[in-house]
Write an enzyme that holds these catalytic residues in place. Sequence first.
Site, PDB file in Angstrom:
ATOM      1  N   LYS A 191       6.167  59.600 -37.369  1.00 27.42           N
ATOM      2  CA  LYS A 191       5.852  58.575 -36.370  1.00 27.42           C
ATOM      3  C   LYS A 191       4.824  59.156 -35.414  1.00 27.42           C
ATOM      4  CE  LYS A 191       7.457  54.407 -35.135  1.00 27.42           C
ATOM      5  NZ  LYS A 191       8.195  53.447 -35.936  1.00 27.42           N
TER       6      LYS A 191
HETATM    7  N1  LIG Z   1       5.578  46.348 -36.596  1.00 26.45           N
HETATM    8  C1  LIG Z   1       6.402  46.743 -37.548  1.00 26.45           C
HETATM    9  O1  LIG Z   1       6.130  46.587 -38.751  1.00 26.45           O
HETATM   10  C2  LIG Z   1       7.722  47.370 -37.193  1.00 26.45           C
HETATM   11  C3  LIG Z   1       8.180  47.437 -35.895  1.00 26.45           C
HETATM   12  N2  LIG Z   1       9.441  47.910 -35.658  1.00 26.45           N
HETATM   13  C4  LIG Z   1       9.976  47.966 -34.296  1.00 26.45           C
HETATM   14  O2  LIG Z   1      10.084  46.639 -33.782  1.00 26.45           O
HETATM   15  C5  LIG Z   1       9.901  46.673 -32.363  1.00 26.45           C
HETATM   16  C6  LIG Z   1       8.798  45.709 -31.996  1.00 26.45           C
HETATM   17  O3  LIG Z   1       7.596  46.105 -32.639  1.00 26.45           O
HETATM   18  P1  LIG Z   1       6.347  45.122 -32.827  1.00 26.45           P
HETATM   19  O4  LIG Z   1       6.826  43.731 -32.870  1.00 26.45           O
HETATM   20  O5  LIG Z   1       5.550  45.665 -33.923  1.00 26.45           O
HETATM   21  O6  LIG Z   1       5.563  45.380 -31.476  1.00 26.45           O
HETATM   22  P2  LIG Z   1       4.536  44.394 -30.724  1.00 26.45           P
HETATM   23  O7  LIG Z   1       3.735  45.286 -29.865  1.00 26.45           O
HETATM   24  O8  LIG Z   1       3.876  43.495 -31.686  1.00 26.45           O
HETATM   25  O9  LIG Z   1       5.508  43.508 -29.820  1.00 26.45           O
HETATM   26  C7  LIG Z   1       6.379  44.054 -28.880  1.00 26.45           C
HETATM   27  C8  LIG Z   1       7.042  42.904 -28.146  1.00 26.45           C
HETATM   28  O10 LIG Z   1       8.012  43.439 -27.235  1.00 26.45           O
HETATM   29  C9  LIG Z   1       7.806  42.847 -25.960  1.00 26.45           C
HETATM   30  N3  LIG Z   1       8.296  43.726 -24.915  1.00 26.45           N
HETATM   31  C10 LIG Z   1       7.798  44.897 -24.472  1.00 26.45           C
HETATM   32  N4  LIG Z   1       8.536  45.354 -23.467  1.00 26.45           N
HETATM   33  C11 LIG Z   1       9.514  44.450 -23.272  1.00 26.45           C
HETATM   34  C12 LIG Z   1      10.594  44.356 -22.366  1.00 26.45           C
HETATM   35  N5  LIG Z   1      10.814  45.287 -21.448  1.00 26.45           N
HETATM   36  N6  LIG Z   1      11.427  43.275 -22.465  1.00 26.45           N
HETATM   37  C13 LIG Z   1      11.217  42.312 -23.377  1.00 26.45           C
HETATM   38  N7  LIG Z   1      10.206  42.362 -24.266  1.00 26.45           N
HETATM   39  C14 LIG Z   1       9.375  43.415 -24.195  1.00 26.45           C
HETATM   40  C15 LIG Z   1       6.302  42.631 -25.875  1.00 26.45           C
HETATM   41  O11 LIG Z   1       5.949  41.708 -24.871  1.00 26.45           O
HETATM   42  C16 LIG Z   1       6.059  42.089 -27.284  1.00 26.45           C
HETATM   43  O12 LIG Z   1       6.421  40.728 -27.348  1.00 26.45           O
HETATM   44  C17 LIG Z   1       9.641  48.132 -32.004  1.00 26.45           C
HETATM   45  O13 LIG Z   1      10.867  48.740 -31.675  1.00 26.45           O
HETATM   46  C18 LIG Z   1       9.110  48.705 -33.299  1.00 26.45           C
HETATM   47  O14 LIG Z   1       9.276  50.096 -33.392  1.00 26.45           O
HETATM   48  C19 LIG Z   1      10.270  48.322 -36.655  1.00 26.45           C
HETATM   49  C20 LIG Z   1       9.849  48.285 -37.951  1.00 26.45           C
HETATM   50  C21 LIG Z   1       8.525  47.888 -38.320  1.00 26.45           C
HETATM   51  O1  LIG Z   2       5.071  50.416 -42.258  1.00 23.08           O
HETATM   52  C1  LIG Z   2       5.265  51.582 -42.015  1.00 23.08           C
HETATM   53  O2  LIG Z   2       4.809  52.500 -42.655  1.00 23.08           O
HETATM   54  C2  LIG Z   2       6.151  52.013 -40.862  1.00 23.08           C
HETATM   55  C3  LIG Z   2       6.630  50.939 -39.953  1.00 23.08           C
HETATM   56  C4  LIG Z   2       7.392  51.581 -38.832  1.00 23.08           C
HETATM   57  O3  LIG Z   2       6.823  52.299 -38.031  1.00 23.08           O
HETATM   58  C5  LIG Z   2       8.823  51.391 -38.726  1.00 23.08           C
HETATM   59  O4  LIG Z   2       9.451  50.948 -39.682  1.00 23.08           O
HETATM   60  O5  LIG Z   2       9.379  51.717 -37.671  1.00 23.08           O
END
Ligand SMILES: NC(=O)C1=CN([C@@H]2O[C@H](COP(=O)(O)OP(=O)(O)OC[C@H]3O[C@@H](n4cnc5c(N)ncnc54)[C@H](O)[C@@H]3O)[C@@H](O)[C@H]2O)C=CC1
Ligand SMILES: O=C(O)CCC(=O)C(=O)O
Length: 411
Positions: free
Chosen positions: A102
């Site tokens: 990561k």
């Molecule tokens: N993007 C991916 O493919 C993956 C993401 N994740 C996890 O999912 C979670 C979200 O990631 P993404 O959607 O990709 O990020 P993103 O950056 O697209 O969205 C993050 C969201 O969280 C909100 N946020 C931030 N701080 C906040 C708070 N204090 N209270 C409420 N909402 C808040 C933001 O406004 C935004 O809507 C993270 O924990 C990430 O590690 C897990 C697996 C894969």
């Molecule tokens: O798509 C990936 O390789 C990793 C996504 C990721 O950072 C996660 O699953 O937390």
Amino acid sequence: MNALVATNRNFKLASRLLGLDSKLEKSLLIPFREIKVECTIPKDDGTLASYVGFRVQHDNARGPMKGGIRYHPEVDPDEVNALAQLMTWKTAVANIPYGGAKGGIGCNPSELSLSELERLTRVFTQKIHDLIGTHTDVPAPDMGTGPQTMAWILDEYSKFHGYSPAVVTGKPIDLGGSLGRDAATGRGVLYATEAVLNEYGKSVSGQRFVIQGFGNVGSWAAKLISEKGGKVIAVSDVTGAIKNTNGLDIPSLLNHSKEHKGVKGFRGGDSIDPKSILVEDCDVLVPAALGGVINRENANEIKAKFIIEAANHPTDPEADEILKKKGVVILPDIYANSGGVTVSYFEWVQNIQGFMWDEEKVNNELQKYMTRGFKDVKEMCQTHECDLRMGAFTLAVNRVARATVLRGWEA
Ligand SMILES: NC(=O)C1=CN([C@@H]2O[C@H](COP(=O)(O)OP(=O)(O)OC[C@H]3O[C@@H](n4cnc5c(N)ncnc54)[C@H](O)[C@@H]3O)[C@@H](O)[C@H]2O)C=CC1
Ligand SMILES: O=C(O)CCC(=O)C(=O)O
């Protein structure tokens, strides 16, 4: 509780259940490599700004290390370490041929212009390019990053190593990204939710959902859950929180959020205190933003019967204990959000083969992996008489331990 302390604690509980010896336990826990780099860029106003970037490569016993890159003000070395370790267990639960890594840069992407973000990403890539690669460590998007970030990394990396599309996943489709990757984590959350609800004789249709986070993961999960008849009654993001007990109109909320860069001000519901989102009355709670949000301060107040961990490490171990006593079923992150990395694997395979799958194939394969993952986790729960988190951890740790021993690395 610190994210690394919490993750190590879950690992050690699984290791004890599996009866691993202390040498093997140590070699599984210690990260392979921790990288810290200073990234200095000229800002648009001509001043210089410096940001600290991290990449932690946790384990490569089962294959190249894999995991996202996060841009967020709270990125810190312990959290990146914990997230890298979680990637090792996640890729093992999904049974894809990867280890875990990561990365992150401590910055607030909403305060940087597009050209500042590009310069920052290119400098970060220049500093780590000889430590990542198609068969060593393959980054992807996470919070605060997306397909454009991956395009810049691909371009900068390719200046040193020749055109290498498989060095990152989650790329734009025009640069070899996979159809379905954008939606994959949210789609995986839907399949995971269906699997666990089915186990309790329920279905998504008719359940009341609350979702924290409306970015890539939260918004896709909301869209797909509502298309399956789930009633999404409250959603929050960094700008605010919105509630409608009759169910939010998710397509309208998506449009509003795109236009206004957040859910705040949406007229199809009442504005509520974002702090109360996790304790709203609902059937299924989906944390899809930050880690550590469910803790001993709020665990007793949670009303949901199911928690689907779309975010990484949203629940700390103290909350786990409290929620277990309350009978809340928690679907752990290393299974629930594994749809993203699973489709990243499909993207990498397509890049290496030079052959593009259609979206139907991507989604069908993803569903197969998520269904198989749930079955494998359940089997471990039965074998070790444990909850779903320990079922997922024992499944993963056992798979990585076997690869480690086969490679002769445990001593
Ligand atoms: N993007 C991916 O493919 C993956 C993401 N994740 C996890 O999912 C979670 C979200 O990631 P993404 O959607 O990709 O990020 P993103 O950056 O697209 O969205 C993050 C969201 O969280 C909100 N946020 C931030 N701080 C906040 C708070 N204090 N209270 C409420 N909402 C808040 C933001 O406004 C935004 O809507 C993270 O924990 C990430 O590690 C897990 C697996 C894969
Ligand atoms: O798509 C990936 O390789 C990793 C996504 C990721 O950072 C996660 O699953 O937390």
